[in-house]
Design a protein around this motif. Structure first.
Motif, PDB file in Angstrom:
ATOM      1  N   THR A  57       0.717  -1.298  -0.037  1.00 40.13           N
ATOM      2  CA  THR A  57       0.020   0.039   0.016  1.00 40.13           C
ATOM      3  C   THR A  57       1.067   1.149  -0.134  1.00 40.13           C
ATOM      4  O   THR A  57       1.801   1.446   0.751  1.00 40.13           O
ATOM      5  N   HIS A  58       0.643   2.113  -0.984  1.00 37.34           N
ATOM      6  CA  HIS A  58       1.273   3.536  -1.155  1.00 37.34           C
ATOM      7  C   HIS A  58       0.270   4.425  -0.334  1.00 37.34           C
ATOM      8  O   HIS A  58      -0.743   4.552  -0.882  1.00 37.34           O
ATOM      9  N   ALA A  59       0.921   5.120   0.589  1.00 37.76           N
ATOM     10  CA  ALA A  59       0.030   6.076   1.452  1.00 37.76           C
ATOM     11  C   ALA A  59       0.537   7.355   1.660  1.00 37.76           C
ATOM     12  O   ALA A  59       1.799   7.534   1.755  1.00 37.76           O
ATOM     13  N   LYS A  60      -0.209   8.367   1.742  1.00 40.01           N
ATOM     14  CA  LYS A  60       0.336   9.811   1.892  1.00 40.01           C
ATOM     15  C   LYS A  60      -0.392  10.295   3.085  1.00 40.01           C
ATOM     16  O   LYS A  60      -1.728  10.151   3.576  1.00 40.01           O
ATOM     17  N   PHE A  61       0.388  10.808   3.989  1.00 38.80           N
ATOM     18  CA  PHE A  61      -0.233  11.208   5.264  1.00 38.80           C
ATOM     19  C   PHE A  61       0.292  12.711   5.620  1.00 38.80           C
ATOM     20  O   PHE A  61       1.486  13.058   5.081  1.00 38.80           O
ATOM     21  N   ALA A  62      -0.207  13.505   6.503  1.00 37.27           N
ATOM     22  CA  ALA A  62       0.030  14.688   6.985  1.00 37.27           C
ATOM     23  C   ALA A  62       1.232  14.470   7.924  1.00 37.27           C
ATOM     24  O   ALA A  62       2.289  15.053   8.075  1.00 37.27           O
ATOM     25  N   TYR A  63       1.119  13.212   8.653  1.00 37.10           N
ATOM     26  CA  TYR A  63       2.543  12.999   9.639  1.00 37.10           C
ATOM     27  C   TYR A  63       2.329  11.504   9.797  1.00 37.10           C
ATOM     28  O   TYR A  63       1.186  10.820   9.940  1.00 37.10           O
TER      29      TYR A  63
END
Length: 79
Positions: A57-63
């Motif tokens: 899984t490729h994910a983008k987060f604020a932190y």
């Protein structure tokens, strides 16, 4: 100054309650393949196993917060 000692299970329960109230998910027993920070946040590669098949899984987060404990590699907190 007076201190307070909390056991790990109580500390986790309090932390999870407040994180959940803030709309944040907490994942335990989660591995992390890679982590990359840029001006827009943090990109993470996380392996997932469903029905015996592993995917990335490729994910983008604020932190991202990692809490490394004796029995596991990572615990991830993400929003």
């Amino acid at each position: 100054m007076t201190g307070v000692m909390l056991g790990q299970s109580l500390h986790q329960a309090i932390l999870r309650k407040h994180l959940h109230a803030a709309g944040t998910d907490v994942e335990f027993d989660t591995s992390l393949i890679s982590l990359e920070q840029d001006a827009d946040g943090v990109k993470a590669e996380i392996p997932k196993t469903e029905e015996g098949k592993e995917t990335i899984t490729h994910a983008k987060f604020a932190y991202v917060v990692g809490a490394d404990v004796v029995r596991s590699k990572w615990s991830l907190v993400h929003q």
